[in-house]
Design an enzyme around this catalytic site. Structure first.
Site, PDB file in Angstrom:
ATOM      1  N   ASP A  31       0.853  -1.186   0.000  1.00  0.00           N
ATOM      2  CA  ASP A  31       0.000   0.000   0.000  1.00  0.00           C
ATOM      3  C   ASP A  31       0.894   1.245   0.000  1.00  0.00           C
ATOM      4  O   ASP A  31       1.882   1.318   0.741  1.00  0.00           O
ATOM      5  CB  ASP A  31      -0.918  -0.010   1.226  1.00  0.00           C
ATOM      6  CG  ASP A  31      -2.055   0.991   1.100  1.00  0.00           C
ATOM      7  OD1 ASP A  31      -3.213   0.549   1.001  1.00  0.00           O
ATOM      8  OD2 ASP A  31      -1.789   2.207   1.093  1.00  0.00           O
ATOM      9  N   ILE A  32       0.551   2.227  -0.830  1.00  0.00           N
ATOM     10  CA  ILE A  32       1.374   3.428  -0.962  1.00  0.00           C
ATOM     11  C   ILE A  32       1.365   4.245   0.330  1.00  0.00           C
ATOM     12  O   ILE A  32       2.269   5.054   0.571  1.00  0.00           O
ATOM     13  CB  ILE A  32       0.863   4.277  -2.163  1.00  0.00           C
ATOM     14  CG1 ILE A  32       1.950   5.180  -2.698  1.00  0.00           C
ATOM     15  CG2 ILE A  32      -0.379   5.068  -1.803  1.00  0.00           C
ATOM     16  CD1 ILE A  32       1.618   5.800  -4.051  1.00  0.00           C
ATOM     17  N   ASN A  88     -12.630  -2.964   2.427  1.00  0.00           N
ATOM     18  CA  ASN A  88     -13.488  -1.798   2.590  1.00  0.00           C
ATOM     19  C   ASN A  88     -14.489  -1.810   1.440  1.00  0.00           C
ATOM     20  O   ASN A  88     -14.086  -1.743   0.276  1.00  0.00           O
ATOM     21  CB  ASN A  88     -12.661  -0.513   2.566  1.00  0.00           C
ATOM     22  CG  ASN A  88     -11.732  -0.409   3.755  1.00  0.00           C
ATOM     23  OD1 ASN A  88     -12.066  -0.851   4.859  1.00  0.00           O
ATOM     24  ND2 ASN A  88     -10.554   0.139   3.544  1.00  0.00           N
ATOM     25  N   GLY A  94     -15.356   3.522   3.727  1.00  0.00           N
ATOM     26  CA  GLY A  94     -14.318   4.398   3.182  1.00  0.00           C
ATOM     27  C   GLY A  94     -13.638   3.854   1.939  1.00  0.00           C
ATOM     28  O   GLY A  94     -12.488   4.194   1.666  1.00  0.00           O
ATOM     29  N   GLN A  95     -14.346   3.038   1.173  1.00  0.00           N
ATOM     30  CA  GLN A  95     -13.735   2.499  -0.057  1.00  0.00           C
ATOM     31  C   GLN A  95     -13.375   3.642  -0.996  1.00  0.00           C
ATOM     32  O   GLN A  95     -14.217   4.488  -1.304  1.00  0.00           O
ATOM     33  CB  GLN A  95     -14.693   1.530  -0.762  1.00  0.00           C
ATOM     34  CG  GLN A  95     -14.058   0.873  -1.986  1.00  0.00           C
ATOM     35  CD  GLN A  95     -14.984  -0.132  -2.680  1.00  0.00           C
ATOM     36  OE1 GLN A  95     -16.141  -0.301  -2.302  1.00  0.00           O
ATOM     37  NE2 GLN A  95     -14.457  -0.789  -3.696  1.00  0.00           N
ATOM     38  N   HIS A 101     -10.099  -5.255  -3.569  1.00  0.00           N
ATOM     39  CA  HIS A 101      -8.773  -5.517  -3.009  1.00  0.00           C
ATOM     40  C   HIS A 101      -8.883  -5.908  -1.555  1.00  0.00           C
ATOM     41  O   HIS A 101      -9.760  -5.432  -0.830  1.00  0.00           O
ATOM     42  CB  HIS A 101      -7.856  -4.293  -3.166  1.00  0.00           C
ATOM     43  CG  HIS A 101      -8.434  -3.026  -2.643  1.00  0.00           C
ATOM     44  ND1 HIS A 101      -9.375  -2.293  -3.336  1.00  0.00           N
ATOM     45  CD2 HIS A 101      -8.227  -2.354  -1.483  1.00  0.00           C
ATOM     46  CE1 HIS A 101      -9.709  -1.223  -2.630  1.00  0.00           C
ATOM     47  NE2 HIS A 101      -9.034  -1.240  -1.483  1.00  0.00           N
ATOM     48  N   LEU A 102      -7.968  -6.764  -1.125  1.00  0.00           N
ATOM     49  CA  LEU A 102      -7.884  -7.195   0.262  1.00  0.00           C
ATOM     50  C   LEU A 102      -6.678  -6.516   0.887  1.00  0.00           C
ATOM     51  O   LEU A 102      -5.561  -6.599   0.352  1.00  0.00           O
ATOM     52  CB  LEU A 102      -7.705  -8.716   0.354  1.00  0.00           C
ATOM     53  CG  LEU A 102      -8.935  -9.612   0.112  1.00  0.00           C
ATOM     54  CD1 LEU A 102      -9.463  -9.457  -1.301  1.00  0.00           C
ATOM     55  CD2 LEU A 102      -8.589 -11.067   0.388  1.00  0.00           C
ATOM     56  N   HIS A 103      -6.901  -5.825   1.997  1.00  0.00           N
ATOM     57  CA  HIS A 103      -5.788  -5.264   2.758  1.00  0.00           C
ATOM     58  C   HIS A 103      -5.258  -6.367   3.678  1.00  0.00           C
ATOM     59  O   HIS A 103      -6.037  -6.947   4.449  1.00  0.00           O
ATOM     60  CB  HIS A 103      -6.254  -4.106   3.652  1.00  0.00           C
ATOM     61  CG  HIS A 103      -6.778  -2.911   2.921  1.00  0.00           C
ATOM     62  ND1 HIS A 103      -6.030  -1.760   2.766  1.00  0.00           N
ATOM     63  CD2 HIS A 103      -7.958  -2.675   2.317  1.00  0.00           C
ATOM     64  CE1 HIS A 103      -6.752  -0.860   2.103  1.00  0.00           C
ATOM     65  NE2 HIS A 103      -7.925  -1.393   1.820  1.00  0.00           N
TER      66      HIS A 103
HETATM   67  P1  5GP Z   1      -9.739   1.438   0.090  1.00  0.00           P
HETATM   68  O1  5GP Z   1     -10.343   1.619  -1.280  1.00  0.00           O
HETATM   69  O2  5GP Z   1      -9.868   0.024   0.598  1.00  0.00           O
HETATM   70  O3  5GP Z   1     -10.289   2.393   1.100  1.00  0.00           O
HETATM   71  O4  5GP Z   1      -8.205   1.755   0.059  1.00  0.00           O
HETATM   72  C1  5GP Z   1      -7.448   1.883  -1.105  1.00  0.00           C
HETATM   73  C2  5GP Z   1      -6.001   1.787  -0.697  1.00  0.00           C
HETATM   74  O5  5GP Z   1      -5.212   1.904  -1.859  1.00  0.00           O
HETATM   75  C3  5GP Z   1      -5.521   2.856   0.288  1.00  0.00           C
HETATM   76  O6  5GP Z   1      -4.995   2.230   1.450  1.00  0.00           O
HETATM   77  C4  5GP Z   1      -4.453   3.633  -0.487  1.00  0.00           C
HETATM   78  O7  5GP Z   1      -3.362   4.025   0.324  1.00  0.00           O
HETATM   79  C5  5GP Z   1      -4.045   2.637  -1.566  1.00  0.00           C
HETATM   80  N1  5GP Z   1      -3.608   3.251  -2.814  1.00  0.00           N
HETATM   81  C6  5GP Z   1      -4.262   4.236  -3.486  1.00  0.00           C
HETATM   82  N2  5GP Z   1      -3.598   4.552  -4.622  1.00  0.00           N
HETATM   83  C7  5GP Z   1      -2.511   3.743  -4.664  1.00  0.00           C
HETATM   84  C8  5GP Z   1      -1.426   3.596  -5.591  1.00  0.00           C
HETATM   85  O8  5GP Z   1      -1.353   4.273  -6.617  1.00  0.00           O
HETATM   86  N3  5GP Z   1      -0.479   2.675  -5.297  1.00  0.00           N
HETATM   87  C9  5GP Z   1      -0.549   1.903  -4.172  1.00  0.00           C
HETATM   88  N4  5GP Z   1       0.446   1.029  -3.993  1.00  0.00           N
HETATM   89  N5  5GP Z   1      -1.550   2.004  -3.276  1.00  0.00           N
HETATM   90  C10 5GP Z   1      -2.508   2.909  -3.516  1.00  0.00           C
END
Ligand code: 5GP
Ligand code: ZN
Length: 113
Positions: A31-32, A88, A94-95, A101-103
């Protein structure tokens, strides 16, 4: 592939990410904006936006997402200490990225919200 989906582009190698696993139908990358000492995202290469669309994935791919999450946790050294696998889904969760995707989160206590 969805043309403006960041995670489709990462899976296709068009956007850089710190890859930790690549196979035919599933990839995983850091995750970035890591929210734990270990924070990896596991995704299907096929674009599906959320859990409501998970039936679009072949069963083997849906299963593989879970297997890869476990394998990566082991490789990151948190298999025994424990880790959380989180999806999420939708606004209240907060998606932000609408590619399933799975964290995989570990390296510290990961409490329930
Ligand atoms: P969610 O949609 O489950 O809330 O989270 C999306 C996740 O993707 C976040 O934790 C965010 O930091 C990560 N993310 C968003 N853009 C990028 C990217 O360009 N590269 C990477 N490696 N992670 C990303
Ligand atoms: Zn996508």
């Amino acid at each position: 592939m969805e043309s403006d989906c960041i995670f489709c582009k990462i899976a296709a190698g068009e956007i850089e990410a710190e890859m930790v696993h690549e196979e035919e139908e599933v990839v995983a990358f850091k995750d970035i904006n890591g929210r734990a000492p270990e924070h990896v995202l596991v995704i299907p290469r096929q674009h599906v936006p959320n859990l409501e669309a998970v039936a679009q994935l072949p069963d083997r791919v849906a299963k593989r997402l879970l297997e890869v999450s476990s394998e990566i946790a082991g490789r990151l050294g948190v298999g025994a200490s424990g880790y959380a696998v989180r999806i999420n889904n939708g606004p209240d969760a907060g998606q932000e990225i609408f590619h399933l995707h799975l964290h995989v989160l570990g390296g510290r206590k990961m409490g329930m919200p």
